[in-house]
Design an enzyme around this catalytic site. Structure first.
Site, PDB file in Angstrom:
ATOM      1  N   ASP A  45      37.031  34.400  56.261  1.00  0.00           N
ATOM      2  CA  ASP A  45      35.950  35.105  55.571  1.00  0.00           C
ATOM      3  C   ASP A  45      34.564  34.611  55.970  1.00  0.00           C
ATOM      4  OD1 ASP A  45      36.412  32.638  54.316  1.00  0.00           O
ATOM      5  OD2 ASP A  45      37.298  33.545  52.551  1.00  0.00           O
TER       6      ASP A  45
ATOM      7  N   ASN B 183      41.020  30.802  40.388  1.00  0.00           N
ATOM      8  CA  ASN B 183      41.551  32.037  39.805  1.00  0.00           C
ATOM      9  C   ASN B 183      42.685  32.627  40.640  1.00  0.00           C
ATOM     10  OD1 ASN B 183      40.247  33.051  42.027  1.00  0.00           O
ATOM     11  ND2 ASN B 183      38.727  34.235  40.909  1.00  0.00           N
TER      12      ASN B 183
ATOM     13  N   HIS C 162      42.537  33.225  43.950  1.00  0.00           N
ATOM     14  CA  HIS C 162      42.163  34.002  45.138  1.00  0.00           C
ATOM     15  C   HIS C 162      42.600  33.294  46.412  1.00  0.00           C
ATOM     16  CE1 HIS C 162      37.846  32.098  45.259  1.00  0.00           C
ATOM     17  NE2 HIS C 162      38.598  31.500  46.139  1.00  0.00           N
TER      18      HIS C 162
ATOM     19  N   GLU D 163      40.164  38.658  45.325  1.00  0.00           N
ATOM     20  CA  GLU D 163      40.030  38.215  43.942  1.00  0.00           C
ATOM     21  C   GLU D 163      41.089  38.868  43.049  1.00  0.00           C
ATOM     22  OE1 GLU D 163      38.174  35.772  43.359  1.00  0.00           O
ATOM     23  OE2 GLU D 163      36.103  35.988  43.992  1.00  0.00           O
TER      24      GLU D 163
HETATM   25  C1  F6R Z   1      37.538  29.816  52.090  1.00  0.00           C
HETATM   26  C2  F6R Z   1      38.357  30.656  51.252  1.00  0.00           C
HETATM   27  C3  F6R Z   1      38.588  30.374  49.808  1.00  0.00           C
HETATM   28  C4  F6R Z   1      38.844  28.899  49.501  1.00  0.00           C
HETATM   29  C5  F6R Z   1      39.037  28.683  48.002  1.00  0.00           C
HETATM   30  C6  F6R Z   1      39.244  27.228  47.651  1.00  0.00           C
HETATM   31  O1  F6R Z   1      37.508  30.302  53.429  1.00  0.00           O
HETATM   32  O2  F6R Z   1      38.818  31.627  51.735  1.00  0.00           O
HETATM   33  O3  F6R Z   1      39.677  31.145  49.376  1.00  0.00           O
HETATM   34  O4  F6R Z   1      39.979  28.478  50.197  1.00  0.00           O
HETATM   35  O5  F6R Z   1      37.920  29.167  47.316  1.00  0.00           O
HETATM   36  O6  F6R Z   1      38.075  26.512  47.914  1.00  0.00           O
HETATM   37  P1  F6R Z   1      38.031  24.927  47.775  1.00  0.00           P
HETATM   38  O7  F6R Z   1      38.893  24.394  48.883  1.00  0.00           O
HETATM   39  O8  F6R Z   1      36.597  24.570  47.966  1.00  0.00           O
HETATM   40  O9  F6R Z   1      38.574  24.600  46.433  1.00  0.00           O
END
Ligand code: F6R
Length: 241
Positions: free
Chosen positions: A67, A136, A138, A143
């Site tokens: 992303d 959550n 995702h 989401e």
């Molecule tokens: C990042 C992504 C997100 C993160 C998720 C967890 O490229 O796609 O899905 O993997 O938000 O983020 P952290 O590792 O910071 O808890």
């Protein structure tokens, strides 16, 4: 789903790096799917160390990131382009022409999503996709409630994700509200998936991902259906399993 639990984030990173190293040894032209966020940082450090020690040759891999934020140019220090070059790409000798992230500043975002999706397909699909997980549930920026059949698309970030990302920006109004993300379907078509989660805050969502119903309200729960998905957890994230 295969579940691997280690004592702490450092051990988790070492297992993840070993799995990626093995994949690249088996197939030097591996197409690797990558994530940003705080979870994979120790993994990327470990890969840089392996590369510096001459123990992993990453020169022939191709990478696709999950992303990118809408509106952030590649040289913005909170863009995922910037993050990936700083944390990993400069340190492992990848071919810059083989690195791919969606462009958050494309004029036509829908066309950019289509281009990205087609580029992944043209590369033969993703061999191994590294994922983190949001509080959550995702994955990427898919989401809760988003359809499992999405391909790369423009996602509206939820309030929970905006708050979680707030720590990286000077103020809340600077946190982007939209991102381009591989869809669940794009992610699901990866031949192997490695989801990494560490820390007590992730324990509840990990339990729902593994034992809960497969529902779009918990996007990561779809991984229960994947033939080759691994969850690599530290003890704290595994505490409610
Ligand atoms: C990042 C992504 C997100 C993160 C998720 C967890 O490229 O796609 O899905 O993997 O938000 O983020 P952290 O590792 O910071 O808890």
């Amino acid at each position: 789903m295969q579940i691997i639990v280690r004592d702490n984030p450092q051990q988790v990173a070492e297992v993840a790096a070993a799995l990626i190293r093995a994949q690249v040894l088996r197939k030097p032209e591996t197409v690797l799917g990558l994530a940003t966020g705080s979870t994979p940082v120790p993994l990327y450090d470990a890969l840089v160390r392996l590369h510096s020690a001459g123990e992993a040759d990453m020169s022939r891999i191709t990478t696709y990131n999950l992303d990118e934020y809408v509106g952030l140019a590649p040289d913005h220090d909170q863009s995922y382009h910037y993050f990936m070059w700083e944390k990993l790409f400069y340190g492992i000798g990848v071919d810059p022409g083989q690195v791919h992230l969606p462009s958050g500043i494309a004029e036509d975002l829908d066309a950019e999503c289509l281009r990205y999706e087609e580029s992944i397909q043209a590369a033969g699909g993703i061999d191994l996709q590294v994922l983190g997980i949001g509080l959550n549930g995702h994955i990427g920026f898919n989401e809760p409630g988003d359809t499992f059949s999405n391909r790369t698309c423009v996602a509206e970030l939820t309030e929970s994700t905006i708050q979680a990302n707030r720590r990286f920006f000077d103020s809340e109004d600077q946190v982007p509200r939209r991102a381009l993300t591989m869809g669940i379907r794009t992610i699901f078509q990866s031949r192997e998936i490695l989801l990494i989660a560490c820390g007590a805050a992730k324990a509840g969502i990990i339990a729902q991902t593994v034992h809960g119903p497969i529902i779009s309200q918990v996007p990561a729960s779809v991984l229960q259906l994947h033939p080759n998905a691994r969850l690599l957890l530290d003890k704290e994230a595994a505490a409610e399993l």
